[in-house]
Design an enzyme around this catalytic site. Structure first.
Site, PDB file in Angstrom:
ATOM      1  N   GLU A   1     -13.992  -2.560  -1.405  1.00  0.00           N
ATOM      2  CA  GLU A   1     -14.717  -3.341   0.037  1.00  0.00           C
ATOM      3  C   GLU A   1     -14.971  -3.130  -0.303  1.00  0.00           C
ATOM      4  OE1 GLU A   1     -10.887  -2.305   2.580  1.00  0.00           O
ATOM      5  OE2 GLU A   1     -12.118  -1.977   4.704  1.00  0.00           O
TER       6      GLU A   1
ATOM      7  N   ASP B   1       0.620  -1.194   0.492  1.00  0.00           N
ATOM      8  CA  ASP B   1      -0.046  -0.073   0.232  1.00  0.00           C
ATOM      9  C   ASP B   1       0.189   1.086  -0.156  1.00  0.00           C
ATOM     10  OD1 ASP B   1      -2.825  -0.516  -0.172  1.00  0.00           O
ATOM     11  OD2 ASP B   1      -2.777  -0.922   2.091  1.00  0.00           O
TER      12      ASP B   1
END
Ligand code: KIV
Length: 276
Positions: free
Chosen positions: A194, A95
């Site tokens: 998500e 990330d």
């Protein structure tokens, strides 16, 4: 590894972005978990996980912060380098942390290059759609594979104000569909979705050629990701509907530590065979 569990019918194989695409097209589901350190990465790599995400969720589960916002680029590089040292087969995605790519595309590229060079990562993940298209294109043009992340994007938690399911309303649903197309056109090799409705996630997965990995996005996508500490039952307080716990390590670790303390206090440890 069991032949049936291996990517696209082969024996144990190094996972690349091309293998992942082939898995989507062969209908083979992709497995993904987070890891933040050498030891855990080594275990899950050898267990056969396809993708390891060095998530900025390290901010929560490793550092104890309430959100993912405080973790720095230097800290992500430290976690990523540790993970990379433990991995032989999985594809490692790292990330880009909050504040390391939102400013402009040049800064985004500089951050991605640091992650690739200093940690030895295989790819990076960025949160967002249209608004970060230029950064994604610039990173990819430097030869760095990018994974997108749409739906509940935790780096924007103060904008959302809540961790509730995203894209339930038509306007946000349409933006998410459009963003998925933009990410594919920009050259992303995969997208994480998500916490969005399963029906929408399935539609998005069918509308793009690249793999779509879900977390709280149902079973109609090309793969699944969970936070390792959640699925192992190390974290206790986080219990969303989508989380399946495969162990209760919190309890097992507590029992082991208590047994160790008891053995020390009772002078049972170390015994004669455990000394020089
Ligand atoms: O940081 C992370 O762990 C993530 C997953 C929840 C996809 O981004």
């Amino acid at each position: 590894m069991d032949k049936e569990l291996s990517p696209v019918g082969s024996q144990v194989k190094k996972i690349t972005t091309h293998v992942l695409k082939a898995m989507k097209h062969a209908g083979e589901k992709i497995s993904m978990l987070t890891a933040y350190d050498y030891s855990m990465a080594q275990i899950i790599d050898q267990a056969g996980i396809d993708i390891i995400l060095v998530g900025d969720s390290a901010s929560n589960v490793m550092a104890g912060h309430e959100t993912t916002l405080p973790i720095t680029l230097d800290q992500m590089i430290y976690h990523a380098a540790s993970v990379i040292r433990g991995v032989k087969n999985s594809l490692v995605v790292v990330d880009l942390p909050f504040g390391s790519y939102q400013g402009n595309s040049k800064e985004a590229l500089t951050s991605a290059i640091r992650i690739m060079k200093e940690a030895g990562a295989h790819s990076v993940k960025l949160e967002g759609g249209k608004e970060i298209k230029e950064s994604i294109e610039r990173i990819i043009s430097a030869g760095i594979p990018v994974m997108g992340h749409l739906g509940l994007t935790p780096q924007s938690i103060y904008k959302f104000g809540t961790y509730a399911v995203r894209a339930k309303e038509e306007e946000e649903e349409n933006k998410l569909k459009e963003d998925a197309k933009i990410l594919e056109e920009a050259g992303c090799f995969a997208i994480v979705l998500e916490k969005i409705p399963a029906k929408l996630a399935k539609e998005v997965a069918a509308s793009v050629e690249i793999p779509v990995i879900g977390i709280g996005a149902g079973n109609g996508v090309d793969g699944q990701v969970l936070v390792l500490h959640d699925m192992l039952g190390i974290t206790q307080e986080f219990s969303p509907r989508f989380l399946r716990r495969y162990n209760n390590l919190h309890e097992q670790i507590t029992q082991s530590v208590q047994a160790y303390i008891k053995d020390i206090k009772s002078k049972d440890f170390p015994n004669e065979n455990e000394q020089y």
